[in-house]
Design an enzyme around this catalytic site. Structure first.
Site, PDB file in Angstrom:
ATOM      1  N   SER A 200      -0.316  -0.802   8.052  1.00 47.79           N
ATOM      2  CA  SER A 200      -0.423  -2.035   7.271  1.00 47.79           C
ATOM      3  C   SER A 200       0.490  -3.079   7.906  1.00 47.79           C
ATOM      4  O   SER A 200       0.357  -3.358   9.091  1.00 47.79           O
ATOM      5  CB  SER A 200      -0.070  -1.773   5.799  1.00 47.79           C
ATOM      6  OG  SER A 200      -0.320  -2.925   5.017  1.00 47.79           O
ATOM      7  N   HIS A 227      -4.731  -2.356   7.361  1.00 48.96           N
ATOM      8  CA  HIS A 227      -4.824  -3.396   6.350  1.00 48.96           C
ATOM      9  C   HIS A 227      -4.599  -4.740   7.043  1.00 48.96           C
ATOM     10  O   HIS A 227      -3.564  -4.945   7.674  1.00 48.96           O
ATOM     11  CB  HIS A 227      -3.743  -3.217   5.277  1.00 48.96           C
ATOM     12  CG  HIS A 227      -3.826  -1.910   4.554  1.00 48.96           C
ATOM     13  ND1 HIS A 227      -2.753  -1.389   3.855  1.00 48.96           N
ATOM     14  CD2 HIS A 227      -4.826  -1.009   4.414  1.00 48.96           C
ATOM     15  CE1 HIS A 227      -3.102  -0.235   3.316  1.00 48.96           C
ATOM     16  NE2 HIS A 227      -4.357   0.017   3.651  1.00 48.96           N
ATOM     17  N   ASP A 320      -0.384   3.706   0.443  1.00 47.03           N
ATOM     18  CA  ASP A 320      -1.693   4.113   0.953  1.00 47.03           C
ATOM     19  C   ASP A 320      -1.505   5.014   2.172  1.00 47.03           C
ATOM     20  O   ASP A 320      -0.723   4.709   3.069  1.00 47.03           O
ATOM     21  CB  ASP A 320      -2.521   2.884   1.331  1.00 47.03           C
ATOM     22  CG  ASP A 320      -3.958   3.238   1.682  1.00 47.03           C
ATOM     23  OD1 ASP A 320      -4.462   4.262   1.167  1.00 47.03           O
ATOM     24  OD2 ASP A 320      -4.576   2.496   2.461  1.00 47.03           O
TER      25      ASP A 320
END
Length: 378
Positions: A200, A227, A320
């Site tokens: 991310s 992400h 996540d």
């Protein structure tokens, strides 16, 4: 205390608008403004900002040159706010990230104050996030810019390499930094058939570090879940494809993963594997606010490949990927978390470590060498 922000912007109108937007939040305080990178560079040690917001195109010293100097002299989280970091400005965006910027924020194309106000809260939130980001000193390089270096000679992004590696319940004997990887052959008892990587915030830089170290004959397909702001994925893929020896693309539904390729999960869809091992898209609800979700893909990889799966969780905010890493570990696969010292945000890897799902905890610069030692066929 309010977050201290330094604004670097050569347009007087844009500067007024940005100051007005940031003044809405009591959590932010503009402690200085500058119209060129050179002027801003003299201000940084004086005003001690927590976050620097800079334009790209400026006289005397542009945003890229300014970022390079800041990251050598006074490392700070940097957000580039510019009309030249739109989704189709691939070269600009990833050149800035590679120089040390943490994120980019496109200015409204119209330049109207009313359009700035529409994205005001998003900008404020992004600055708040960046204020908690960890950055590193970059060392000056005498080598030519990345764009002029042959791909097989590209340097990896320098990162700290000092951190002990923790042992977990799933762990074989842990690595210590600087270990002679040639002595690890006794641990190479499993055949890795799929490598899955999740990231991310700070992910593009970390992925660059890992993927540029993998050879063109890397015998395992790689799937990445990053992400990223909507509209920027293709730019990331294009940038990495030009930097790496492996071929890089967005995974296509129905496609069978092949060695020599790096596949990215598409925007707006979870990426999974079907019963016959082909990529499939899912429009299931976001998991933990993310679609694509790292955990969804890692769990699917664990289910299909079992002990032949390898999972890597890189820098990022939130959790996540942690449950997906645990699924791979419990299936008997290999799991690696990026260590705290080399993470921009030590969120996702920390959650995986807390679950006992990370067998190895490594600096980002050591992940590729370790994988090359573990993957058979080279």
């Amino acid at each position: 205390m309010p977050i201290r922000v330094l604004l670097v912007e050569d347009s007087p109108v844009a500067l007024i608008i940005l100051k007005r937007i940031l003044s809405i939040s009591s959590d932010l305080c503009v402690v200085g403004t500058a119209r060129t990178g050179q002027e801003a560079l003299t201000l940084v040690p004086t005003v001690q900002p927590d976050v620097i917001c800079t334009d790209f195109h400026m006289p005397q010293m542009n945003g890229l040159e300014f970022i390079q100097e800041v990251m050598v002299l006074y490392p700070r989280p940097i957000l580039v706010i510019s009309a030249s970091v739109q989704a189709d400005d691939t070269h600009n965006v990833f050149q800035l990230l590679n120089a040390g910027a943490v994120d980019v924020f496109p200015k409204p194309k119209t330049g109207l104050a009313s359009d700035y106000e529409l994205i005001g809260q998003e900008l404020i939130q992004k600055i708040k996030v960046l204020s908690g980001v960890k950055v590193f000193t970059k060392h000056r390089k005498s080598s030519p810019p990345l764009s002029s270096v042959p791909v097989n000679k590209l340097p990896s992004i320098p990162t700290p390499t000092h951190d002990p590696v923790a042992r977990t319940p799933f762990s074989p004997p842990p690595l210590s930094t600087g270990v002679d990887l040639s002595k690890l052959s006794v641990l190479c008892c499993k055949t890795i058939r799929m490598l899955a990587i999740g990231a991310s915030t700070g992910g593009p830089q970390a992925l660059h570090t890992i993927l540029t170290q993998l050879p063109s004959n890397f015998p395992v397909p790689v799937v990445c879940i990053q992400h990223i702001t909507e509209g920027f994925l293709q730019g990331l893929v294009t940038w990495l494809d030009g930097e790496c020896r492996l071929s890089i693309k967005i995974a296509t539904a129905g496609e069978m993963p092949q060695a020599g390729w790096v596949y990215f999960a598409p925007e707006g869809h979870h990426l999974e594997l079907s019963r016959n091992g082909r990529f499939s898209y899912s429009t299931a609800p976001p998991l933990g606010g993310h679609r694509p979700s790292v955990t969804v893909t890692l769990k699917s990889v664990a289910q299909f490949y079992g002990a032949s799966a390898a999972g890597v969780l890189l820098t990022g905010m939130g959790r996540d990927g942690a449950d997906g890493m645990k699924a791979i570990a419990e299936a008997g696969g290999l799991t690696i978390a990026q260590n705290q010292d080399s993470c921009v945000v030590f969120g996702m890897p920390a959650e995986a470590i807390a679950l006992g799902a990370a067998q190895y905890i490594l600096p980002v610069s050591e992940i590729a060498p370790f994988l090359l030692n573990r993957v058979k066929g080279l």
